[in-house]
Scaffold this motif. Sequence first.
Motif, short mmCIF file in Angstrom:
data_model
loop_
_atom_site.label_atom_id
_atom_site.label_comp_id
_atom_site.label_asym_id
_atom_site.label_seq_id
_atom_site.Cartn_x
_atom_site.Cartn_y
_atom_site.Cartn_z
N MET A 57 -20.20 -72.82 20.25
CA MET A 57 -20.27 -71.57 19.51
C MET A 57 -19.88 -71.80 18.06
N GLY A 58 -20.78 -71.45 17.15
CA GLY A 58 -20.50 -71.66 15.74
C GLY A 58 -19.59 -70.58 15.17
N LEU A 59 -18.90 -70.93 14.10
CA LEU A 59 -18.02 -69.98 13.43
C LEU A 59 -18.74 -69.38 12.23
N PRO A 60 -18.35 -68.17 11.82
CA PRO A 60 -18.95 -67.58 10.61
C PRO A 60 -18.72 -68.47 9.40
N SER A 61 -19.61 -68.37 8.44
CA SER A 61 -19.50 -69.19 7.23
C SER A 61 -18.89 -68.39 6.07
N TYR A 62 -18.24 -67.27 6.40
CA TYR A 62 -17.66 -66.42 5.36
C TYR A 62 -16.39 -65.77 5.91
N ILE A 63 -15.59 -65.26 4.99
CA ILE A 63 -14.43 -64.45 5.34
C ILE A 63 -14.61 -63.07 4.73
N THR A 64 -13.86 -62.10 5.24
CA THR A 64 -13.90 -60.75 4.69
C THR A 64 -12.50 -60.34 4.28
N HIS A 65 -12.37 -59.99 3.00
CA HIS A 65 -11.10 -59.52 2.43
C HIS A 65 -11.15 -58.00 2.37
N TYR A 66 -10.19 -57.34 3.04
CA TYR A 66 -10.13 -55.89 3.09
C TYR A 66 -9.01 -55.39 2.17
N PHE A 67 -9.23 -54.25 1.53
CA PHE A 67 -8.21 -53.75 0.60
C PHE A 67 -8.40 -52.26 0.34
N ARG B 39 1.99 -66.35 -2.96
CA ARG B 39 1.73 -65.80 -1.64
C ARG B 39 0.22 -65.69 -1.42
N PRO B 40 -0.20 -65.77 -0.16
CA PRO B 40 -1.64 -65.70 0.10
C PRO B 40 -2.17 -64.27 0.04
N TYR B 41 -3.47 -64.16 -0.11
CA TYR B 41 -4.20 -62.92 0.12
C TYR B 41 -4.81 -63.06 1.50
N TYR B 42 -4.96 -61.96 2.20
CA TYR B 42 -5.37 -62.03 3.60
C TYR B 42 -6.81 -61.58 3.80
N ALA B 43 -7.42 -62.14 4.84
CA ALA B 43 -8.81 -61.83 5.19
C ALA B 43 -8.99 -62.12 6.67
N THR B 44 -10.18 -61.87 7.16
CA THR B 44 -10.54 -62.27 8.51
C THR B 44 -11.70 -63.25 8.43
N LEU B 45 -11.75 -64.16 9.38
CA LEU B 45 -12.91 -65.03 9.48
C LEU B 45 -14.06 -64.19 9.99
N GLY B 46 -15.18 -64.18 9.27
CA GLY B 46 -16.27 -63.29 9.63
C GLY B 46 -15.87 -61.86 9.31
N LYS C 161 -14.23 -53.67 1.25
CA LYS C 161 -14.17 -55.09 1.60
C LYS C 161 -15.04 -55.92 0.68
N ILE C 162 -14.73 -57.21 0.66
CA ILE C 162 -15.52 -58.20 -0.06
C ILE C 162 -15.73 -59.37 0.90
N GLU C 163 -16.97 -59.81 1.03
CA GLU C 163 -17.25 -61.01 1.82
C GLU C 163 -17.32 -62.20 0.87
N LEU C 164 -16.64 -63.27 1.27
CA LEU C 164 -16.54 -64.48 0.45
C LEU C 164 -17.04 -65.68 1.24
N PRO C 165 -17.95 -66.47 0.69
CA PRO C 165 -18.43 -67.65 1.41
C PRO C 165 -17.35 -68.73 1.47
N LEU C 166 -17.25 -69.40 2.59
CA LEU C 166 -16.26 -70.47 2.72
C LEU C 166 -16.54 -71.62 1.76
N SER C 167 -17.77 -71.74 1.33
CA SER C 167 -18.13 -72.80 0.37
C SER C 167 -17.44 -72.62 -0.97
N ALA C 168 -16.86 -71.44 -1.23
CA ALA C 168 -16.18 -71.19 -2.50
C ALA C 168 -14.78 -71.78 -2.55
N ALA D 192 -7.50 -65.27 8.00
CA ALA D 192 -7.72 -66.23 6.92
C ALA D 192 -6.70 -65.97 5.81
N HIS D 193 -6.23 -67.06 5.19
CA HIS D 193 -5.26 -66.98 4.09
C HIS D 193 -5.91 -67.57 2.85
#
Length: 198
Positions: free
Chosen positions: A1-11, A78-85, A99-106, A185-186
């Motif tokens: 099972m593959g993992l998402p290639s992005y995270i989502t930062h909620y605020f 300190r980290p900013y928090y997000a979720t994987l996918g 929310k903002i979606e951020l690619p893991l490649s960043a 995600a941190h």
Amino acid sequence: MGLPSYITHYFERDYGPFLNVCDLSESSLAALIEQEKDALTEFNRFAIGPDFFAFRRSADDLLMRLYEEKFGRKPEGRPYYATLGTFDRTLNMFRDGTKIELPLSAFGPGEITFMYPDHAHLVSLFDAPVTRYGYQLPADYRSKGFFGRVFTHQELVTEHEGLAIPEEIERCRTQGRWVGSYVEAHIWKRNIGNEVFF
């Protein structure tokens, strides 16, 4: 099972992204608690009051300690928090969540890490001397290989199936639980707010 290639930062839309409440001074935090304590959200941590933020700061401090142990250097902040996918139930923590979606490649090495379940469990794992809120360690936590671990993206890709994280997430979501229904995600990258993502 593959993992998402992005995270989502909620605020909270009113305050903007890439903030950590634990960076606030005691007086600024007290003012924020007073301002937000009556907000009609699914989980209003401000209504709990200062004790919750002592708990949250303790969990943050422990996560930063684990980061330093893993990478051999202190994080820049300190980290900013997000979720994987995506886990959009998180929007319900805010009056006007967005929310903002951020690619893991960043992200480069050490700029993003992951934890399952979220870092709040560190307070119980390390028996920190604060009042505990939310997730409590299960009786069999020692038999699972993810508690107290900070994962790089590659470690998570390699190990998540062997650690049965997808099954744990599915079980938690089926039970309607919040914590355990996502991989946290941190974001440790400091200049991320100056970048634009599409």
